[in-house]
Design a protein around this motif. Structure first.
Motif, PDB file in Angstrom:
ATOM      1  N   ILE A   1      77.773  14.430  53.113  1.00 57.44           N
ATOM      2  CA  ILE A   1      77.267  13.385  51.983  1.00 57.44           C
ATOM      3  C   ILE A   1      78.571  12.792  51.388  1.00 57.44           C
ATOM      4  O   ILE A   1      78.306  11.574  50.738  1.00 57.44           O
ATOM      5  CB  ILE A   1      77.020  14.511  50.795  1.00 57.44           C
ATOM      6  N   LYS A   2      79.796  13.278  51.444  1.00 57.72           N
ATOM      7  CA  LYS A   2      81.007  12.652  51.120  1.00 57.72           C
ATOM      8  C   LYS A   2      80.863  11.228  51.795  1.00 57.72           C
ATOM      9  O   LYS A   2      81.381  10.273  51.106  1.00 57.72           O
ATOM     10  CB  LYS A   2      82.169  13.673  51.425  1.00 57.72           C
ATOM     11  N   GLN A   3      80.702  11.290  53.088  1.00 61.82           N
ATOM     12  CA  GLN A   3      81.015  10.093  53.944  1.00 61.82           C
ATOM     13  C   GLN A   3      80.102   8.856  53.230  1.00 61.82           C
ATOM     14  O   GLN A   3      80.277   7.902  53.437  1.00 61.82           O
ATOM     15  CB  GLN A   3      80.945  10.298  55.302  1.00 61.82           C
TER      16      GLN A   3
ATOM     17  N   ILE B   1      81.501   5.418  49.941  1.00 60.92           N
ATOM     18  CA  ILE B   1      81.496   3.959  49.910  1.00 60.92           C
ATOM     19  C   ILE B   1      80.960   3.271  48.539  1.00 60.92           C
ATOM     20  O   ILE B   1      81.156   1.919  48.387  1.00 60.92           O
ATOM     21  CB  ILE B   1      81.025   3.527  51.102  1.00 60.92           C
ATOM     22  N   HIS B   2      80.310   4.053  47.782  1.00 62.82           N
ATOM     23  CA  HIS B   2      79.780   3.656  46.618  1.00 62.82           C
ATOM     24  C   HIS B   2      80.317   4.249  45.027  1.00 62.82           C
ATOM     25  O   HIS B   2      80.136   3.391  44.266  1.00 62.82           O
ATOM     26  CB  HIS B   2      78.337   4.080  46.582  1.00 62.82           C
ATOM     27  N   ILE B   3      81.099   5.383  45.457  1.00 64.81           N
ATOM     28  CA  ILE B   3      81.816   5.875  44.241  1.00 64.81           C
ATOM     29  C   ILE B   3      83.097   5.949  44.356  1.00 64.81           C
ATOM     30  O   ILE B   3      83.479   5.980  45.652  1.00 64.81           O
ATOM     31  CB  ILE B   3      81.034   6.980  43.586  1.00 64.81           C
TER      32      ILE B   3
ATOM     33  N   TYR C   1      84.012  18.994  46.288  1.00 62.54           N
ATOM     34  CA  TYR C   1      83.378  18.956  45.008  1.00 62.54           C
ATOM     35  C   TYR C   1      81.774  18.611  45.458  1.00 62.54           C
ATOM     36  O   TYR C   1      80.876  18.934  44.776  1.00 62.54           O
ATOM     37  CB  TYR C   1      83.655  17.453  44.319  1.00 62.54           C
ATOM     38  N   TYR C   2      81.591  18.073  46.577  1.00 66.87           N
ATOM     39  CA  TYR C   2      80.104  17.865  47.189  1.00 66.87           C
ATOM     40  C   TYR C   2      79.742  18.931  47.560  1.00 66.87           C
ATOM     41  O   TYR C   2      78.469  19.340  47.324  1.00 66.87           O
ATOM     42  CB  TYR C   2      80.298  16.792  48.190  1.00 66.87           C
ATOM     43  N   MET C   3      80.465  19.969  48.045  1.00 68.00           N
ATOM     44  CA  MET C   3      79.973  21.420  48.502  1.00 68.00           C
ATOM     45  C   MET C   3      79.444  22.117  47.157  1.00 68.00           C
ATOM     46  O   MET C   3      78.461  22.586  46.919  1.00 68.00           O
ATOM     47  CB  MET C   3      81.020  22.218  48.845  1.00 68.00           C
ATOM     48  N   LEU C   4      80.307  21.767  45.943  1.00 62.51           N
ATOM     49  CA  LEU C   4      79.972  22.409  44.632  1.00 62.51           C
ATOM     50  C   LEU C   4      78.752  21.935  44.011  1.00 62.51           C
ATOM     51  O   LEU C   4      77.803  22.570  43.658  1.00 62.51           O
ATOM     52  CB  LEU C   4      81.128  22.404  43.709  1.00 62.51           C
ATOM     53  N   MET C   5      78.373  20.712  44.271  1.00 61.77           N
ATOM     54  CA  MET C   5      77.115  20.028  43.918  1.00 61.77           C
ATOM     55  C   MET C   5      76.008  20.756  44.490  1.00 61.77           C
ATOM     56  O   MET C   5      74.769  20.698  44.003  1.00 61.77           O
ATOM     57  CB  MET C   5      77.229  18.530  44.139  1.00 61.77           C
ATOM     58  N   MET C   6      76.123  21.179  45.725  1.00 59.18           N
ATOM     59  CA  MET C   6      74.955  21.689  46.540  1.00 59.18           C
ATOM     60  C   MET C   6      74.883  23.238  46.063  1.00 59.18           C
ATOM     61  O   MET C   6      73.828  23.839  46.581  1.00 59.18           O
ATOM     62  CB  MET C   6      75.279  21.655  48.202  1.00 59.18           C
TER      63      MET C   6
ATOM     64  N   LEU D   1      80.075  12.470  62.166  1.00 61.27           N
ATOM     65  CA  LEU D   1      80.969  12.207  61.040  1.00 61.27           C
ATOM     66  C   LEU D   1      81.805  10.916  61.661  1.00 61.27           C
ATOM     67  O   LEU D   1      82.586  10.396  61.048  1.00 61.27           O
ATOM     68  CB  LEU D   1      81.983  13.215  60.737  1.00 61.27           C
ATOM     69  N   ASN D   2      81.675  10.728  62.915  1.00 61.48           N
ATOM     70  CA  ASN D   2      82.482   9.475  63.606  1.00 61.48           C
ATOM     71  C   ASN D   2      81.678   8.293  63.395  1.00 61.48           C
ATOM     72  O   ASN D   2      82.305   7.085  63.833  1.00 61.48           O
ATOM     73  CB  ASN D   2      82.790   9.603  65.129  1.00 61.48           C
TER      74      ASN D   2
END
Length: 463
Positions: A173-175, A179-181, A188-193, A319-320
């Motif tokens: 989700i981070k990747q 590119i938008h935010i 932090y993305y793990m925390l959102m989940m 992720l690549n």
């Protein structure tokens, strides 16, 4: 899923199909005749299984293949980075053969135990307990703790998978979003989940998740196809990559490959639910065919994924993929959604073991539904905290592969076989079975100690 098969050797046994699988069942029955020397009629555990929805050979094969298409196969390019192309190819084939053989040993030993104790099915922990009861005298001290130890490794392994899934979801989700935010740490993305993961893990009935699981399987296949397309576009020459990697990293390769290939819990569950379990073993049985296909897939993904991305390959090859492409972003989200759904299925296993085996009978004075929900929430919190504390996807995969699967998939099956055959000393000519099992136990211990040590050492270095 098709109820009939056109592939020779996979369908139900008949006069013209799968003769080797029937021969396997006959050999197992002959091996167990001595267990019924007390005059009681021969007992066939397969004939006494009462299954509500037994699976055909084709369905079992499909389930086995589907169970292999997760974070494990996506981690294989990183495994090949640690080993080199030549060592990785040969090593994956050898580990695939070793895992398959040990699964045969475990399934065959469980059959012998079921036949002796006249029960249709035994769980893995119960198999270890009954085996030690029949084994050498110096091992009998472990009988009271044997089931707890096996359960412990199963629980730790499943919790490890859940940790890996949380890392994978957060990083994917981070990747996509960065590119938008404004870029943020993956924690932090793990925390959102966290709240969605708690919510999906509170679902107690797996039937509710079944339609979503089928959808996850479909989009996973689509995602893998797209990943392969990215890998083969503008593929560098094979000569540009290392054939033999650094020996110190071989243990990381072994741990990752064990994590990817070894699925002892899934295999036992599939065999126990087959309509014709005698077709599971044998040279052309379901297990051999399935593991052969899986091993080839893993070699291909690891080999060409490493050729494509080389030194920069990530713990998951997704992720690549280029961040700017809409298609690659879609693939990352596809796998994130699929793994999110699968998280609930993986977390279900430790919850069931802990609740049904250890907690349910000890909370008589508490509301059982509330306590089970608290357990489910606790499982999510434990895996979340571990993932956030150590967000190192590739090393976590290697760690839990070495820590748990070297024991569950290699060491324990060999130990169980020794104990099952111990009363009759039926170890074959020159005791070759005993010697072979001792070697397997040593391999399991070495993989456990060295793999865990190197993984923990590398984790400490990167923190």
């Amino acid at each position: 899923m098709s109820e009939s098969l056109s592939l020779t050797g996979i369908g139900p046994p008949s006069d013209t199909k799968d003769q080797k699988s029937k021969s396997y069942a006959v050999n197992v029955q002959q091996e167990t005749m001595s267990l019924n020397a007390n005059g009681s009629p021969p007992y066939d555990p397969h004939a006494h299984r009462i299954l509500e929805h037994p699976t055909t050979n084709s369905e079992t094969l499909i389930h086995l293949l589907k169970g292999s298409l997760g974070t494990g196969i996506l981690a294989m390019p990183k495994a090949f980075y640690n080993s080199g192309l030549l060592v990785g190819t040969v090593g994956t084939i050898l580990i695939g053969f070793l895992c398959t053989y040990c699964l045969h040993v475990l399934v065959r030993s469980q059959y012998l135990l079921c036949k002796k104790h006249r029960v249709p099915i035994l769980s893995y922990p119960d198999s270890m307990k009954y085996a030690l009861q029949d084994g050498p005298a110096f091992l009998k001290f472990g009988v009271p703790l044997s089931a707890i130890i096996v359960d412990g490794f199963l629980i730790v392994y499943q919790l490890g998978i859940c940790c890996v899934y949380i890392m994978f979801i957060g990083t994917s989700i981070k990747q996509v979003l960065e590119i938008h935010i404004e870029p943020m740490n993956e924690r932090y993305y793990m925390l959102m989940m966290l709240i969605p993961l708690v919510a999906i893990n509170l679902i107690r009935n797996l039937k509710v998740l079944a339609p979503f699981s089928q959808g996850a399987n479909i989009i996973t296949f689509v995602g893998l196809a797209i990943v392969l397309w990215y890998i083969f576009v503008d593929l560098p020459p094979i000569s540009s990559r290392t054939l033999i990697g650094e020996p110190r990293n071989y243990t990381l390769f072994v741990g990752t490959t064990l994590f990817a290939l070894e699925a002892v819990g899934v295999v036992l569950a599939l065999e126990n639910n087959m309509k014709t379990p005698a077709s599971f073993g044998g040279t052309t049985g379901v297990l051999n065919i399935g593991m052969t296909i899986i091993t080839i897939m893993y070699v291909g993904m690891g080999f060409f994924g490493y050729v494509k991305y080389g030194e920069i390959v990530e713990g998951s090859v997704t992720l690549n993929l280029p961040n700017g492409d809409i298609l690659s972003q879609a693939v990352k989200l596809i796998f994130a959604v699929a793994i999110f759904i699968t998280y609930a299925l993986q977390a279900y296993v430790p919850v069931e073991i802990i609740w049904n085996t250890y907690m349910k009978k000890r909370v008589q004075n508490w509301d059982k539904t509330t306590m089970e929900y608290l357990l489910r929430i606790s499982v999510v919190l434990v895996t979340f905290l571990l993932a956030v504390a150590i967000p190192l996807l590739d090393l976590f995969i290697s760690l839990f592969g070495a820590l748990c699967l070297s024991v569950l998939g290699i060491g324990f099956p060999a130990l169980i076989e020794i104990c099952v055959l111990w009363p009759e000393r039926n170890f074959g000519r020159f005791n070759y079975i005993f010697i072979k099992d001792i070697i397997l136990i040593i391999i399991g211990i070495l993989a456990l100690v060295l793999g865990t040590y190197i993984s923990l050492q590398d984790i400490a270095r990167k923190l």
